[in-house]
Design a protein around this motif. Structure first.
Motif, PDB file in Angstrom:
ATOM      1  N   GLY A  67       0.827  -1.193   0.000  1.00 60.71           N
ATOM      2  CA  GLY A  67       0.000   0.000   0.000  1.00 60.71           C
ATOM      3  C   GLY A  67       0.861   1.243   0.000  1.00 60.71           C
ATOM      4  O   GLY A  67       2.087   1.179  -0.144  1.00 60.71           O
ATOM      5  N   VAL A  68       0.230   2.390   0.204  1.00 60.69           N
ATOM      6  CA  VAL A  68       0.955   3.656   0.104  1.00 60.69           C
ATOM      7  C   VAL A  68       2.047   3.773   1.156  1.00 60.69           C
ATOM      8  O   VAL A  68       3.106   4.368   0.911  1.00 60.69           O
ATOM      9  CB  VAL A  68      -0.028   4.843   0.196  1.00 60.69           C
ATOM     10  CG1 VAL A  68      -0.622   4.977   1.602  1.00 60.69           C
ATOM     11  CG2 VAL A  68       0.649   6.148  -0.228  1.00 60.69           C
ATOM     12  N   MET A  69       1.861   3.155   2.344  1.00 63.20           N
ATOM     13  CA  MET A  69       2.879   3.267   3.384  1.00 63.20           C
ATOM     14  C   MET A  69       4.118   2.452   3.036  1.00 63.20           C
ATOM     15  O   MET A  69       5.248   2.956   3.104  1.00 63.20           O
ATOM     16  CB  MET A  69       2.314   2.836   4.728  1.00 63.20           C
ATOM     17  CG  MET A  69       1.575   3.926   5.483  1.00 63.20           C
ATOM     18  SD  MET A  69       2.398   5.528   5.513  1.00 63.20           S
ATOM     19  CE  MET A  69       4.082   5.102   5.896  1.00 63.20           C
ATOM     20  N   SER A  70       3.942   1.169   2.697  1.00 63.56           N
ATOM     21  CA  SER A  70       5.101   0.352   2.328  1.00 63.56           C
ATOM     22  C   SER A  70       5.772   0.901   1.071  1.00 63.56           C
ATOM     23  O   SER A  70       7.006   0.874   0.950  1.00 63.56           O
ATOM     24  CB  SER A  70       4.685  -1.098   2.093  1.00 63.56           C
ATOM     25  OG  SER A  70       4.434  -1.768   3.307  1.00 63.56           O
ATOM     26  N   THR A 496      -0.459  11.595   5.252  1.00 64.02           N
ATOM     27  CA  THR A 496       0.725  11.783   6.095  1.00 64.02           C
ATOM     28  C   THR A 496       1.750  10.667   5.890  1.00 64.02           C
ATOM     29  O   THR A 496       2.594  10.450   6.744  1.00 64.02           O
ATOM     30  CB  THR A 496       0.315  11.863   7.579  1.00 64.02           C
ATOM     31  OG1 THR A 496      -0.373  10.665   7.942  1.00 64.02           O
ATOM     32  CG2 THR A 496      -0.596  13.034   7.824  1.00 64.02           C
ATOM     33  N   CYS A 497       1.686   9.969   4.749  1.00 61.87           N
ATOM     34  CA  CYS A 497       2.566   8.826   4.526  1.00 61.87           C
ATOM     35  C   CYS A 497       4.037   9.206   4.590  1.00 61.87           C
ATOM     36  O   CYS A 497       4.862   8.417   5.069  1.00 61.87           O
ATOM     37  CB  CYS A 497       2.239   8.152   3.196  1.00 61.87           C
ATOM     38  SG  CYS A 497       2.443   9.198   1.733  1.00 61.87           S
ATOM     39  N   VAL A 498       4.388  10.395   4.138  1.00 64.63           N
ATOM     40  CA  VAL A 498       5.787  10.799   4.133  1.00 64.63           C
ATOM     41  C   VAL A 498       6.271  11.070   5.554  1.00 64.63           C
ATOM     42  O   VAL A 498       7.371  10.647   5.943  1.00 64.63           O
ATOM     43  CB  VAL A 498       5.982  12.037   3.237  1.00 64.63           C
ATOM     44  CG1 VAL A 498       7.409  12.568   3.347  1.00 64.63           C
ATOM     45  CG2 VAL A 498       5.660  11.689   1.788  1.00 64.63           C
ATOM     46  N   THR A 499       5.459  11.747   6.356  1.00 64.72           N
ATOM     47  CA  THR A 499       5.823  11.987   7.753  1.00 64.72           C
ATOM     48  C   THR A 499       5.966  10.677   8.506  1.00 64.72           C
ATOM     49  O   THR A 499       6.894  10.502   9.313  1.00 64.72           O
ATOM     50  CB  THR A 499       4.761  12.872   8.437  1.00 64.72           C
ATOM     51  OG1 THR A 499       4.706  14.135   7.766  1.00 64.72           O
ATOM     52  CG2 THR A 499       5.099  13.096   9.899  1.00 64.72           C
ATOM     53  N   ILE A 500       5.063   9.734   8.253  1.00 68.82           N
ATOM     54  CA  ILE A 500       5.141   8.431   8.920  1.00 68.82           C
ATOM     55  C   ILE A 500       6.403   7.687   8.490  1.00 68.82           C
ATOM     56  O   ILE A 500       7.075   7.046   9.301  1.00 68.82           O
ATOM     57  CB  ILE A 500       3.884   7.605   8.618  1.00 68.82           C
ATOM     58  CG1 ILE A 500       2.659   8.264   9.273  1.00 68.82           C
ATOM     59  CG2 ILE A 500       4.026   6.173   9.129  1.00 68.82           C
ATOM     60  CD1 ILE A 500       1.339   7.685   8.826  1.00 68.82           C
ATOM     61  N   ALA A 501       6.747   7.772   7.206  1.00 69.60           N
ATOM     62  CA  ALA A 501       7.983   7.138   6.731  1.00 69.60           C
ATOM     63  C   ALA A 501       9.204   7.761   7.408  1.00 69.60           C
ATOM     64  O   ALA A 501      10.138   7.046   7.810  1.00 69.60           O
ATOM     65  CB  ALA A 501       8.087   7.270   5.216  1.00 69.60           C
ATOM     66  N   LEU A 502       9.197   9.076   7.559  1.00 67.33           N
ATOM     67  CA  LEU A 502      10.308   9.750   8.246  1.00 67.33           C
ATOM     68  C   LEU A 502      10.367   9.347   9.716  1.00 67.33           C
ATOM     69  O   LEU A 502      11.449   9.130  10.268  1.00 67.33           O
ATOM     70  CB  LEU A 502      10.158  11.267   8.115  1.00 67.33           C
ATOM     71  CG  LEU A 502      10.331  11.844   6.703  1.00 67.33           C
ATOM     72  CD1 LEU A 502       9.978  13.323   6.691  1.00 67.33           C
ATOM     73  CD2 LEU A 502      11.756  11.627   6.204  1.00 67.33           C
ATOM     74  N   ASP A 503       9.189   9.249  10.367  1.00 65.00           N
ATOM     75  CA  ASP A 503       9.150   8.798  11.757  1.00 65.00           C
ATOM     76  C   ASP A 503       9.713   7.388  11.883  1.00 65.00           C
ATOM     77  O   ASP A 503      10.437   7.064  12.833  1.00 65.00           O
ATOM     78  CB  ASP A 503       7.709   8.819  12.279  1.00 65.00           C
ATOM     79  CG  ASP A 503       7.204  10.227  12.548  1.00 65.00           C
ATOM     80  OD1 ASP A 503       8.034  11.153  12.560  1.00 65.00           O
ATOM     81  OD2 ASP A 503       5.985  10.393  12.728  1.00 65.00           O
ATOM     82  N   THR A 504       9.365   6.535  10.930  1.00 62.96           N
ATOM     83  CA  THR A 504       9.868   5.163  10.926  1.00 62.96           C
ATOM     84  C   THR A 504      11.390   5.139  10.838  1.00 62.96           C
ATOM     85  O   THR A 504      12.072   4.458  11.624  1.00 62.96           O
ATOM     86  CB  THR A 504       9.266   4.386   9.743  1.00 62.96           C
ATOM     87  OG1 THR A 504       7.852   4.295   9.909  1.00 62.96           O
ATOM     88  CG2 THR A 504       9.853   2.986   9.649  1.00 62.96           C
TER      89      THR A 504
END
Length: 558
Positions: A67-70, A496-504
């Motif tokens: 999905g968009v997150m992975s 917010t997928c980009v922010t979540i990726a950065l948090d990861t």
């Protein structure tokens, strides 16, 4: 030609139909090599259940779900570490077909411009509305700016195709109908207008009916002129086809050397003595193939299934967590004559006492290049954690450690349960009535109902009260070593997928030597990024971000 026709019309006694059967081996009737035992074959044979486990393949990272997150995490890691072997596992036939699919989400670039649930009411002692809070709405807007910057970078580098395949500039309008909602919209405007992020917000007061009709013709046409209405709008809003965006990101991931495995379901996650994760998968298509990988890092971006994957991994951080899966329907209008009159997105507060997720909206959408209107959502109860999941998902995720938080959260959110039950039994006439509350002249023949995706809202223990609570946001869970990370929750979701990726990346790699090496590249991708703190955005920097991203993504103010 005559000879060909005779061949095509050959009878059963023709010589071509009188040949003897083929002899020898074929792919369908192949003989196993004599030296190879059927029992040792890990994939085929009647005794495959006794087969030796497959030899794990050594890789650097696994992304569960496509999905968009992975897609975002996988692509970002592949750019930061081009030599890494990264495998993305998707149980369906293509990337972006679950929550990221265009029909399974709101398709809104959530910036807080119009969403009422991001501004909480603050009341006076006499119960009149005093103002609204702005912390959440500022956070959401800042996060979407990060997404705009990253997508701009990807387009500039040629990793994404023409922007109009996945994003469009669309006015965002917040609507209030009736005394209470009109008062709310006014107070919301007063609190937000003074903030640099929302300085472009405009308002159309109740007495400015002509202005409202210009902004949103469908909302005002046929409405009782005595009915109070109020609107605000922001021109920098966007409509996003997250399904198309996800597929494009995954394509870029593969072009950079990433490995996408479709029809591949992760069945087990076990931490090994060397700190790596043994990831076991099975074929979800016609075969029964079992494969295994040993990965240094695992990202679980599997939507509602992330909870079960983290439970299977056995990390203590997931204890006490459960999910409330909610699904529903969209009402879809494809009549071009109607669609062309409403190329805006309109959100409105829910009914008094309604939960945050019930905010109705009438949205202009472009999905797969097709323009349409979506109204909803009409909620429903499900036990599935994914649209293509199992009715036993919720039961499988229920554990002794999350039973009490689940009971406590449901008991405190009976209004949500009641709302969902009402929508389940609501007739077609009732749903048309809901549409006409926002679009008075809606005709039933213009609308069809389609199923929406599943949202697994977070249930967890409140650290203050010790009781269960329902959380309408997103949360990134990692183990102590930062070798596995999963995303729980559903809102604001893909925006917010980009922010979540950065948090990861920050949570899992900050204490590792590669993080310092990655920083210049991260800053190139998202110029406003600042680790461990909120980006300090000035009016000048905000304008620069909107100008640059608007020009590259072709979503400048019209």
């Amino acid at each position: 030609m005559a000879k060909l026709e005779r061949r095509l019309s050959a009878s059963m006694d023709d010589s071509i139909n009188q040949r003897e059967p083929f002899r020898g081996d074929s792919m369908r009737h192949g003989k196993a090599p004599a030296a190879k035992s059927m029992v040792s074959d890990p994939v085929t044979g009647c005794f495959s259940c006794f087969a030796a486990p497959p030899t794990p393949k050594e890789i650097d990272a696994v992304c569960i779900g496509a999905g968009v997150m992975s897609a975002t995490v996988g692509l970002m890691l592949k750019e930061l570490e081009p030599s890494w072997k990264i495998v993305m596992c998707e149980r369906l036939h293509a990337a972006g077909e679950e929550s990221s699919n265009g029909f399974n989400n709101a398709g809104t670039g959530h910036s807080g411009f119009m969403e009422p649930n991001y501004t909480k009411e603050v009341y006076n002692a006499d119960k009149t509305l005093k103002t609204v809070t702005t912390e959440k709405v500022e956070s959401v807007c800042t996060q979407f700016l990060s997404s705009r910057q990253y997508w701009t970078y990807l387009v500039s580098k040629g990793h994404l195709p023409e922007p109009d395949t996945f994003i469009h500039q669309t006015m965002h309008i917040a609507l209030g109908i009736g005394d209470d909602q009109v008062d709310f919209i006014k107070k919301r405007y007063e609190a937000m207008k003074v903030l640099p992020l929302f300085s472009s917000m405009e308002i159309a007061l109740p007495e400015e009916k002509a202005k409202q009709a210009e902004w949103a013709p469908l909302i005002m046409a046929g409405r009782d002129p005595k009915e109070l209405t109020c609107m605000t709008r922001v021109p920098m809003g966007t409509d996003v086809d997250y399904g198309a965006l996800t597929k494009n990101k995954v394509s870029a991931f593969m072009k950079l050397g990433g490995d996408l495995r479709l029809f591949t379901e992760v069945t087990d996650l076990k931490k090994q003595s060397d700190g790596k994760w043994l990831v076991t998968t099975k074929n979800t298509s016609t075969g029964r193939g079992i494969q295994a990988m040993k990965a240094k890092f695992v990202f679980v971006g599997a939507g509602g299934w992330a909870l079960m994957m983290l439970q299977r991994a056995g990390i203590p951080q997931v204890r006490g967590y459960m999910a409330l899966p909610v699904t529903g329907d969209w009402a879809v209008c494809q009549n071009p004559a109607v669609v062309k009159k409403h190329k805006v997105k309109v959100y409105a507060p829910g009914a008094p006492g309604a939960p945050p997720m019930s905010m109705p909206h009438l949205d202009y959408r472009t999905i797969g290049g097709k323009e349409m209107l979506l109204f909803g959502p009409f909620g429903s109860i499900t036990f599935k954690f994914l649209r293509f999941g199992s009715m036993f998902d919720a039961l499988k995720a229920l554990k002794p450690h999350n039973i009490l938080p689940t009971v406590g959260a449901l008991s405190k959110n009976l209004s949500l349960v009641v709302m969902l039950m009402k929508d389940v039994f609501k007739s077609g006439t009732g749903k048309l009535h809901d549409i006409r509350h926002y679009y008075p002249e809606a005709e039933p023949e213009d609308w069809v109902l389609i199923p929406a995706g599943v949202r697994a809202q977070i249930i967890k223990q409140d650290l203050k009260s010790g009781k269960g609570m329902l959380q309408f946001g997103t949360e990134v869970l990692t183990n102590d070593e930062g070798t596995i990370c999963g995303l729980l929750g559903a809102s604001p979701g893909a925006s917010t997928c980009v922010t979540i990726a950065l948090d990861t990346i920050e949570k899992c790699f900050k204490d590792k030597p590669e993080f310092a090496r990655w920083m210049p590249k991260i800053k190139e991708m998202i110029p406003s990024y600042a680790p461990d703190e909120h980006s300090v955005l000035t009016p000048e920097s905000i304008k620069q971000i909107y100008d640059k991203t608007g020009a590259v993504l072709k979503i400048s103010k019209k």
